[in-house]
Scaffold this active site. Structure first.
Site: not given
Length: 367
Positions: A25, A27, A225, A228, A306-307
């Protein structure tokens, strides 16, 4: 599960880097290093949205506005904290305008993953952020695949792509995208994803049901996704409507005992990103995060970034904070590494190799 570790039990970043693992996971849009952004902006003659030294500090501010209007980007408005972050991703991906630049971004991603001990990644790519590639989305996939091919040839992390829809896209557009993916089978695209702000768009499972069914029938893997910024209902939709094999985030599932049972029974893993959840306001702090309760319940969990670039982190840093916060020792971190391998969409040969590599590390026996 231990919650009070001795000094000898504590896990440091070097030990974490040494664990062979996957990341499932993450991006691509959230992995541009500062040097990447500065170089791309200079190449394209684009002004920075703020001082270079504090560029990432503004990335999670809801009031972020790009200095150059993007054309065709698709993040739209979102919940506080997340909408400005998505606009920042639109701005930075708009700096990638040539195939060479896209390949360079891909290669740099594989190199950074390798530096964290990641051997395989399913990287999420949402073309709606890459506003200079509107109508040329599969050309973007090809350019990224070229960068990943070069990285693989150089012995770096193996990377495949989860092509992501955006929640605000229409049903017809989503189905057209998947039909194109199935017909043209772009290299290294192994999965279909959907991301974006759940809270802003509401429940979208029914809208994308046919697109995901087409992907499944064509052999594409599915990751969604959910759970969240909205509650557990999004996870139910991902399972029941989108045939999700993996849930990205999914942390709000802890609020529904029946959903926890379903995840365990179906063997569906959660791609959890604690730092992202705290930074973007899903939970007020690390100690409030439900990760240990998910683990104790028996849900298969992977730890992801994630990021990482705009969030100012790395995989080994997030794993180290996780271990320190919740009292996980090295054997438990090795369990997370093993679960990351099993949850990945890597082929059988890669999974077998990674299982044996992890076993050789002395942590987990090969399956």
């Amino acid at each position: 599960m231990p919650h009070h570790l001795t000094r000898a039990d504590r896990v440091d970043e070097q030990q974490i880097r040494a664990l062979p693992k996957a990341e499932v996971h993450v991006h691509l849009e959230g992995t541009f290093a500062l040097i990447d952004l500065l170089t791309l902006a200079r190449e394209n003659g684009v002004a920075l949205p703020g001082p270079a030294a504090t560029l990432f500090d503004i990335a999670t501010h809801d009031e972020f506005e790009a200095p150059e209007v993007s054309t065709g980007g698709g993040s739209g408005a979102g919940s506080a904290g997340l909408s400005g972050f998505l606009r920042f991703l639109d701005w930075q991906c708009g700096l990638v305008r040539t195939a060479d630049q896209a390949a360079r971004v891909a290669y740099a991603f594989a190199a950074r993953q390798s530096s964290s001990g990641v051997r395989y990644s399913d990287v999420i790519v949402n073309p709606t952020h890459w506003n200079r590639w509107v109508g040329r989305e599969l050309a973007l996939m090809d350019a990224l695949a070229g960068g990943f091919d070069a990285a693989s040839q150089d012995g770096l992390c193996e990377v495949n792509i989860a092509y992501s829809l955006l929640r605000s896209q229409s049903r017809a557009h989503a189905e057209d995208v998947v039909r194109d993916l199935v017909a043209r089978a772009p290299r290294r695209v192994v999965a279909l994803s959907v991301d974006g702000d759940e809270k802003a768009t509401g429940r979208t499972g029914e809208k994308f049901r046919d697109a995901f069914a087409l992907a499944a029938s064509a052999g594409l893997r599915r990751t969604v996704h959910a759970g969240e910024s909205s509650g557990p209902e999004g996870v139910w939709d991902a399972l029941d409507l989108l045939q999700a094999e993996r849930i990205d985030h999914g942390v709000r599932a802890i609020e529904d005992p029946a959903l926890i049972e379903r995840l365990i029974a179906d063997g569906v893993s959660l791609g959890v990103c604690p730092r992202s959840n705290v930074t973007l306001g899903i939970y007020p702090d690390w100690a409030s995060h439900p990760l240990p309760r998910l683990v104790e319940a028996g849900v298969a969990v992977t730890l992801n970034t994630d990021d990482p670039a705009p969030l100012g982190s790395s995989l080994e840093s997030d794993w180290a904070v996780t271990a320190a916060t919740f009292g996980f020792d090295l054997p438990q971190m090795a369990v997370f590494a093993a679960q990351s391998i099993e949850a990945s969409f890597a082929d059988d040969d890669i999974k077998s190799r990674l299982r044996h590599e992890l076993a050789a590390h002395g942590a987990v026996a090969p399956a």
